[in-house]
Design a protein around this motif. Sequence first.
Motif, short mmCIF file in Angstrom:
data_model
loop_
_atom_site.label_atom_id
_atom_site.label_comp_id
_atom_site.label_asym_id
_atom_site.label_seq_id
_atom_site.Cartn_x
_atom_site.Cartn_y
_atom_site.Cartn_z
N GLY A 169 0.81 -1.21 0.00
CA GLY A 169 0.00 0.00 0.00
C GLY A 169 0.85 1.26 0.00
N ILE A 170 0.43 2.24 -0.81
CA ILE A 170 1.15 3.52 -0.86
C ILE A 170 0.62 4.40 0.27
CG2 ILE A 170 1.75 5.53 -2.25
CD1 ILE A 170 1.28 3.82 -4.73
N THR A 171 1.15 4.20 1.43
CA THR A 171 0.86 4.99 2.62
C THR A 171 1.92 4.61 3.64
OG1 THR A 171 -0.82 5.61 4.26
CG2 THR A 171 -0.73 3.30 3.59
N ARG A 172 1.89 5.21 4.79
CA ARG A 172 2.92 4.90 5.77
C ARG A 172 2.82 3.45 6.23
NH1 ARG A 172 5.23 8.91 10.39
NH2 ARG A 172 7.06 7.66 10.85
N ASP A 173 3.98 2.81 6.39
CA ASP A 173 4.00 1.43 6.86
C ASP A 173 3.25 1.31 8.18
OD1 ASP A 173 5.49 0.59 4.72
OD2 ASP A 173 7.43 0.64 5.77
N GLY A 174 2.41 0.30 8.26
CA GLY A 174 1.68 0.05 9.50
C GLY A 174 0.32 0.70 9.57
N MET A 175 -0.02 1.54 8.58
CA MET A 175 -1.31 2.21 8.65
C MET A 175 -2.47 1.21 8.56
SD MET A 175 -2.69 5.57 6.66
CE MET A 175 -4.32 6.24 6.98
N ASP A 176 -2.24 0.07 7.90
CA ASP A 176 -3.30 -0.92 7.79
C ASP A 176 -3.72 -1.47 9.15
OD1 ASP A 176 -0.69 -1.96 7.79
OD2 ASP A 176 -1.37 -3.90 7.06
N TYR A 177 -2.83 -1.38 10.14
CA TYR A 177 -3.17 -1.85 11.49
C TYR A 177 -4.27 -1.01 12.13
CZ TYR A 177 1.27 -4.39 11.12
OH TYR A 177 2.28 -5.21 10.70
N GLU A 178 -4.45 0.21 11.64
CA GLU A 178 -5.42 1.12 12.25
C GLU A 178 -6.86 0.79 11.87
OE1 GLU A 178 -4.30 3.10 14.40
OE2 GLU A 178 -2.17 3.31 13.91
N PHE A 179 -7.06 0.05 10.78
CA PHE A 179 -8.41 -0.21 10.28
C PHE A 179 -8.99 -1.49 10.87
CE2 PHE A 179 -6.34 2.31 6.93
CZ PHE A 179 -7.26 3.35 6.82
N THR A 180 -10.32 -1.51 10.97
CA THR A 180 -11.01 -2.71 11.46
C THR A 180 -10.99 -3.80 10.40
OG1 THR A 180 -12.47 -1.30 12.77
CG2 THR A 180 -13.17 -3.58 12.45
N ILE A 181 -11.18 -3.39 9.13
CA ILE A 181 -11.15 -4.34 8.01
C ILE A 181 -10.26 -3.77 6.91
CG2 ILE A 181 -12.49 -5.59 6.26
CD1 ILE A 181 -14.97 -5.20 7.99
N VAL A 182 -9.45 -4.62 6.30
CA VAL A 182 -8.68 -4.24 5.11
C VAL A 182 -8.99 -5.27 4.02
CG1 VAL A 182 -6.41 -3.87 4.09
CG2 VAL A 182 -6.83 -3.20 6.47
N PHE A 183 -9.57 -4.79 2.92
CA PHE A 183 -9.84 -5.65 1.77
C PHE A 183 -8.77 -5.40 0.71
CE2 PHE A 183 -14.45 -5.56 3.08
CZ PHE A 183 -14.58 -6.94 3.26
N ASP A 184 -8.21 -6.48 0.17
CA ASP A 184 -7.28 -6.39 -0.96
C ASP A 184 -8.04 -6.72 -2.23
OD1 ASP A 184 -5.14 -5.81 0.74
OD2 ASP A 184 -4.66 -7.93 1.03
N LEU A 185 -7.98 -5.83 -3.21
CA LEU A 185 -8.67 -6.03 -4.48
C LEU A 185 -7.67 -6.41 -5.57
CD1 LEU A 185 -11.04 -2.91 -4.47
CD2 LEU A 185 -11.65 -5.26 -3.90
#
Length: 287
Positions: A169-185
């Motif tokens: 993901g093009i964002t800061r490393d670890g930002m995905d930890y902040e979300f309740t759900i992460v969907f990969d398309l």
Amino acid sequence: MEIRKAQRKQAKIKLALQGPSGSGKTYSALLLAAGLTDYSKIAVIDTENHSADLYAHLGDFNVLQLSKPFTPERYITAIETCEEAGMEVIILDSVSHEWEGSGGILDLHGNMPGNSFTNWAKMTPRHNAFVQKILESPCHVISTVRTKTDYTLSEKNGKMIPEKVGLKGITRDGMDYEFTIVFDLDIKHNASASKDRTGLFMDKPAYVISSKTGERILNWCNQGTSLDEVIKQVQQAKDVVELRDLLKKYPEYRTKIEPLAVKRKEVLNAEIINQTKIGSNGVNKGK
């Protein structure tokens, strides 16, 4: 510090959709949002050159066009604008610009004079404030994230060879930890959950997102104690101790219920004073 019993409360979903260009992030986000509320209560914060307008046929949703510079503060202002307009779902399309776009964190950091390492002490709080705004928003928030192919170097026959290891993901490393759900398309628009605190989608076969997906998420969000139920408890509190316990029990609702708790405390104190006067008058009459 205080230990309390765990309790499930109603929530607003904070969800990320990440995938390469053409994977259907914006379209999927709108379908998800339609399952969470009606289109008139959906706002798209569009950083993608009016891409949201391409899907106007889906429903009467709202668009806030966000142009560069893509600073964290401009994102925060855009979110607040949607909140004040009474939106129930905010789609950030996309959050990648806050990190890698013109005026984003990397751009700002690269143009700062002085030591690169120490300059991060100034930039990190700005990014963190943006993330915190997403998490604390009273709205459902769906964030789209651009991805790029990630590689690692491995040794083969004495040579270092780059190997593809997936999408990053093009964002800061670890930002995905902040979300309740992460969907990969993927490029065929199929979604799979790489993170799922709801337990609804993890380890399930990939599938195409629809409004039904949003409905399932909404049902999960609505389980537990709601703000309305907490307000009712405050209004029916029998003493100050009960009011204090409610404020401790529901810290996420504190800003909403604290003024009501103060008013309830005033009512309770007034009742005590009246009862004291009545009791005092009764004693005097008896004498």
